[in-house]
Design a protein around this motif. Structure first.
Motif, mmCIF file in Angstrom:
data_model
loop_
_atom_site.group_PDB
_atom_site.id
_atom_site.type_symbol
_atom_site.label_atom_id
_atom_site.label_comp_id
_atom_site.label_asym_id
_atom_site.label_seq_id
_atom_site.Cartn_x
_atom_site.Cartn_y
_atom_site.Cartn_z
ATOM 1 N N LEU A 62 7.784 7.415 -0.109
ATOM 2 C CA LEU A 62 6.781 6.356 -0.239
ATOM 3 C C LEU A 62 5.676 6.692 -1.238
ATOM 4 N N PRO A 63 5.039 7.902 -1.238
ATOM 5 C CA PRO A 63 3.960 8.179 -2.206
ATOM 6 C C PRO A 63 4.399 8.090 -3.651
ATOM 7 N N GLU A 64 5.737 8.149 -3.926
ATOM 8 C CA GLU A 64 6.219 8.004 -5.284
ATOM 9 C C GLU A 64 6.272 6.540 -5.717
ATOM 10 N N ILE A 65 6.059 5.641 -4.764
ATOM 11 C CA ILE A 65 6.138 4.207 -5.050
ATOM 12 C C ILE A 65 4.767 3.547 -4.913
ATOM 13 N N GLY A 76 -2.127 5.760 -4.020
ATOM 14 C CA GLY A 76 -3.316 5.624 -3.193
ATOM 15 C C GLY A 76 -3.254 6.547 -1.991
ATOM 16 N N PRO A 77 -4.428 6.894 -1.451
ATOM 17 C CA PRO A 77 -4.453 7.832 -0.308
ATOM 18 C C PRO A 77 -3.797 7.266 0.948
ATOM 19 N N SER A 111 7.649 3.536 17.846
ATOM 20 C CA SER A 111 7.337 2.657 16.720
ATOM 21 C C SER A 111 5.890 2.842 16.289
ATOM 22 N N ALA A 112 5.589 2.515 15.031
ATOM 23 C CA ALA A 112 4.238 2.665 14.477
ATOM 24 C C ALA A 112 3.882 1.405 13.699
ATOM 25 N N PHE A 113 2.593 1.113 13.706
ATOM 26 C CA PHE A 113 2.060 -0.028 12.966
ATOM 27 C C PHE A 113 0.914 0.477 12.096
ATOM 28 N N SER A 114 0.865 0.018 10.841
ATOM 29 C CA SER A 114 -0.024 0.622 9.851
ATOM 30 C C SER A 114 -1.447 0.114 9.891
ATOM 31 N N GLY A 115 -1.663 -1.087 10.375
ATOM 32 C CA GLY A 115 -2.933 -1.723 10.074
ATOM 33 C C GLY A 115 -2.873 -2.204 8.634
ATOM 34 N N GLU A 116 -3.791 -1.764 7.797
ATOM 35 C CA GLU A 116 -3.800 -2.171 6.389
ATOM 36 C C GLU A 116 -3.551 -0.961 5.497
ATOM 37 N N LEU A 117 -2.635 -1.122 4.542
ATOM 38 C CA LEU A 117 -2.361 -0.100 3.545
ATOM 39 C C LEU A 117 -2.875 -0.600 2.195
ATOM 40 N N PRO A 124 0.738 -2.555 -11.473
ATOM 41 C CA PRO A 124 -0.037 -1.306 -11.379
ATOM 42 C C PRO A 124 -1.535 -1.474 -11.561
ATOM 43 N N GLU A 125 -2.010 -2.610 -12.068
ATOM 44 C CA GLU A 125 -3.429 -2.812 -12.290
ATOM 45 C C GLU A 125 -4.112 -3.532 -11.130
#
Length: 819
Positions: free
Chosen positions: A175-178, A181-182, A200-206, A214-215
């Motif tokens: 995932l960090p290769e795609i 952001g932190p 299971s896991a839920f992210s909230g906001e990424l 990319p901009e």
């Protein structure tokens, strides 16, 4: 078995039931296997079917037969028609899969079931095919399959569109290769826990950026669930991702407006309100914001029509950039815009304008405005939005928004900016109206306070007035320096209860009353008695009318002092006011002066005290706001005042500043007035005194003595007038008053002549007829001198007059203004 083989494949369900056939076909299309279900449904035995071409009894409904597929793939799903042994057709629906044998693709296995006679029942295979098609191509939810090392093994079309990477490009990547952001690293740690725990896991906001854009800062909602085999072993995990950037931006816009509503307009200051507008918009809406107001607004005036060149004053400037961008005007600076400029057109039409900066714009600006072009070139501003500031039908100025990113302002951004500016515009208009009213009120108050120190020789003075900074800045604190006859001076400080224009107006009336009473030359205690009567009359005028002179809101205190530079005596009285402070060679102290009642009580006496003040002594009069006793003890404040006054200072102005700085807090709760005087003394050679008997024959003696004194002072030019004045005043004293009589000459900026007697009867000037033998004395004195008057003492009175003197250049000396 590696991780790729361990991932489950999606296959249609099948079993050896009564309506299910299993047929094996090699790549040449020859039947190599025949199940018992096939024998029952098709009526052909295994011996009859094996070895026969499959096309003899199997015909696909669409496309080429699955056994002829080469590069299309190893799986097939569809419908076909089988011919039974009796020649009747049978509809089948199923799936075929090509097996691997020794690393090479081999024969096909067909698993199919007979379709029901009715066409209303949907087979499980059809449902699964529709679901698989929807999940792969139509679903708006982006789905990704990861192995146990959290490397991508599969993604659907929605994820391809979201990430901007094909399945082949993303294969095997974490995932960090795609997602930059932190948040990506943190979410991957949570995915690892899903692999380990199976929960299971839920992210909230990424938050982050993807290769597809990319901009642009994007926001995602994600969930992750473990994938298990039939034995409960974790084979990997499946994540679903939804792009919620639009919902996030809408929520942010609402949050921005909510916060701006509480942030903008915290004060009634135009510049601060404009800065609050700029601070609210950066960085959420723009990278740089400027607020320019029409120049007349800063003084509270109404802006005029947009004709000719328009002056705009920079009220606020905020940027995400480090330091101040080049060619940026600082708050308070004024720039002039021609009528055809975009800013003026925007204000004139009242409509917002959006503009995306192009290379052509930079070229044009390089020719017209190099500083502006350089600003955009260095800081890469890509998009501009101008929003006019309008409130209550009046255009107040313009707010400019700038962005550096490649994403220009949108209509949603324009609507947000217009709503933000509209809310700020009301606050700015309120501040403008307040500024106008406050300016008018302060002008009124300043006109009521002394405009400068009068010319006099008795004292050197310095004063300060500091409003508390309330809504209007107006209050009833006041001070005055009033020249009196005989080279004396009156010092007065007063305080009217309350704030605002009512207190200022009342203060003006009391100050006028004090100056009028001082013109009568009353002693301090008598003057306060008359002033107390004035306050009672003013209160009676407003009683029951709700006017500012109503006794419920009217109250005043006052200290009045008269200093005589000849006797070096200061006579003081106070009406409910803080005690004056003095600094003499013996040190600093508070004068032991009877407090007296506040003005307006009536019937209570005031008492005056005479104090000897050596030359260069300090006398400080002040209002209670200087002590700040609301924040501390009164005795402590008075002690500190004496300490500060006793410290050496280069000037009285510096002493006033130090007193205010040491005694007052940063934001005082009350207004403060301070008047400091340094006493002077007339030398013995500046005045002369002669006692005269009450005898008409002494008039000539008085004239001769006055002439000799003027000669000693080198004032022979004033001898003729002085002798006439002395003759008339002494004659009047002998004729109309009782002895003893005293004649005094004072050489100050003017020549003062005084005649004192024991009578309390005040003379008056009248116009004598031609037949009258007398009545012309005071008229003659008034015509020959600059000023004249009468002052009363405890016993007797003094008639005085002043003459102008010429200095060494033959010019007339300045005369102290009349009280």
């Amino acid at each position: 078995m590696d991780a790729d083989d361990a991932l489950p494949r999606i296959r249609p369900p099948g079993s050896e039931g009564s309506r299910t056939v299993v047929i094996m076909v090699d790549e040449q299309g020859v039947v190599t296997g025949w199940s018992a279900g096939a024998e029952r449904l098709l009526g052909r035995t295994t011996q009859d079917a094996v070895g026969c071409p499959a096309e003899d009894f199997l015909t696909p409904d669409a496309g080429a037969p699955f056994w002829t597929r080469r590069a299309e793939g190893d799986d097939w799903l569809g419908e076909l028609t089988a011919r039974r042994a009796d020649g009747r057709p049978l509809a089948l629906s199923g799936t075929a899969h090509r097996c691997e044998e020794g690393g090479e693709r081999g024969q096909w296995i067909l698993v199919a079931a007979a379709a029901p006679a009715t066409g209303h029942h949907v087979l499980p295979q059809e449902i699964e095919r529709a679901v698989v098609h929807w999940l792969f191509t139509v679903s708006p939810v982006a789905v990704t399959i990861y192995d146990t090392d959290l490397r991508c093994r599969w993604q659907n079309e929605a994820m391809i569109r979201l990430s901007g990477m094909t399945e082949a490009e993303r294969w095997g990547k974490r995932l960090p290769e795609i997602l930059s952001g932190p948040d990506a690293t943190g979410w991957e740690r949570r995915l690892r826990r899903v692999i380990e725990t199976g929960e299971s896991a839920f992210s909230g906001e990424l938050h982050g950026r993807v290769p597809a854009d990319p901009e642009r800062d994007a926001v995602f909602m994600a969930s992750a669930s473990a994938l298990r085999d039939l034995h409960g072993h974790t084979l990997g995990l499946c994540t679903t991702v939804a792009d919620v950037t639009q919902q996030y931006e809408a929520r942010e816009r609402l949050t921005l407006l909510t916060e701006a509503g509480t942030r903008i307009g915290s004060t009634l200051d135009l510049m601060r309100t404009a800065q609050e507008l700029a601070d609210s918009a950066v960085p959420r809406l723009a990278d740089w914001v400027t607020v320019d107001l029409l120049d007349p607004l800063l003084g509270g005036d109404e802006p005029g029509p947009f004709t000719g060149v328009v002056a705009l004053r920079r009220a606020a400037n905020q940027s995400v950039l480090e330091g101040t961008p080049e060619a940026v005007r600082q708050p308070g600076e004024v720039d002039f815009y021609p009528p055809y400029s975009p800013a003026v057109r925007c204000m004139a039409t009242g409509r917002s304008a959006l503009h995306h900066v192009t290379d052509h714009d930079i070229k044009v600006w390089l020719a017209q405005d190099p500083a502006r072009a350089e600003k955009f070139r260095i800081y890469e501003f890509q998009s501009i939005m101008g929003v006019p500031i309008q409130a209550r039908g009046t255009t107040l100025g313009i707010t400019m928004f700038y962005r550096r990113t490649k994403h220009p302002f949108t209509d949603d951004d324009r609507l947000l900016a217009e709503e933000l500016v509209a809310r700020a515009a009301l606050c700015l208009d309120n501040a403008r109206r307040f500024t106008r009213e406050r300016t008018a009120a302060l002008s009124l108050q300043q006109s009521l306070l002394p405009q400068g120190s009068p010319v006099q020789a008795a004292v050197e003075t310095a004063s300060r007035y500091l409003p508390a900074g309330g809504k209007t800045g107006l209050a009833g604190d006041w001070f005055d320096v009033i020249p009196l006859s005989g080279a004396r001076v009156a010092l007065v400080v007063g305080d009217v209860v309350g704030h605002g224009i009512n207190a200022a107006a009342t203060m003006g009336r009391l100050r006028t009353a004090v100056r009028t009473l001082a013109d009568v030359d009353l002693p301090p205690d008598e003057l306060l008695t008359h002033l107390d009567d004035v306050v009672l009359r003013l209160a009676a005028e407003g009683e029951g009318t709700g006017s500012p002179l109503d006794p419920a809101v009217l109250g005043a205190t006052c200290t009045y002092a008269i200093y005589d530079p000849i006797s070096r005596t200061c006579s003081l009285a106070r009406a409910g006011h803080p005690p004056p402070a003095t600094v003499t060679p013996d040190g600093a102290r508070l004068l032991d002066l009877p407090a007296g009642p506040p003005l307006g009580l009536g019937g209570l006496p005031f008492e005056a005290v005479d104090v000897q003040l050596p030359e260069n002594s300090l006398l400080a009069l002040y209002t209670d706001g200087l002590l700040g006793f609301r924040e501390r003890e009164l005795d402590s404040a008075l002690d500190q005042l004496c300490q500060v006054l006793a410290e050496p200072t280069p000037s009285l102005d510096a002493l006033c500043d130090r007193v205010l700085g040491d005694l007052l807090p940063e934001h005082p709760a009350d207004d403060a007035a301070l008047l400091i005087a340094r006493t002077r003394a007339l030398n013995r050679d500046q005045f002369a005194v002669r006692d005269l008997p009450s005898d008409p024959a002494t008039v000539s003696t008085a004239r001769s003595w006055a002439a000799r004194q003027l000669a000693a002072w080198s004032l022979e030019d004033a001898s003729f007038v002085t002798e006439l004045v002395v003759s008339e005043l002494v004659t009047n004293a002998i004729r109309h008053a009782d002895g003893p009589i005293q004649l005094r000459l004072i050489r100050d900026r003017t020549l003062i002549c005084e005649v004192s007697d024991a009578s309390n009867t005040a003379p008056h000037m009248r116009r004598a007829r031609l037949s009258d033998e007398g009545g012309r004395g005071l008229l003659l004195v008034a015509q020959l001198t600059q000023r004249w008057g009468t002052r009363h003492a405890r016993e007797g009175k003094t008639i005085w007059c002043e003459q102008l003197l010429e200095n060494g250049n033959g010019q007339v000396e300045a005369v102290p203004p009349a009280p």
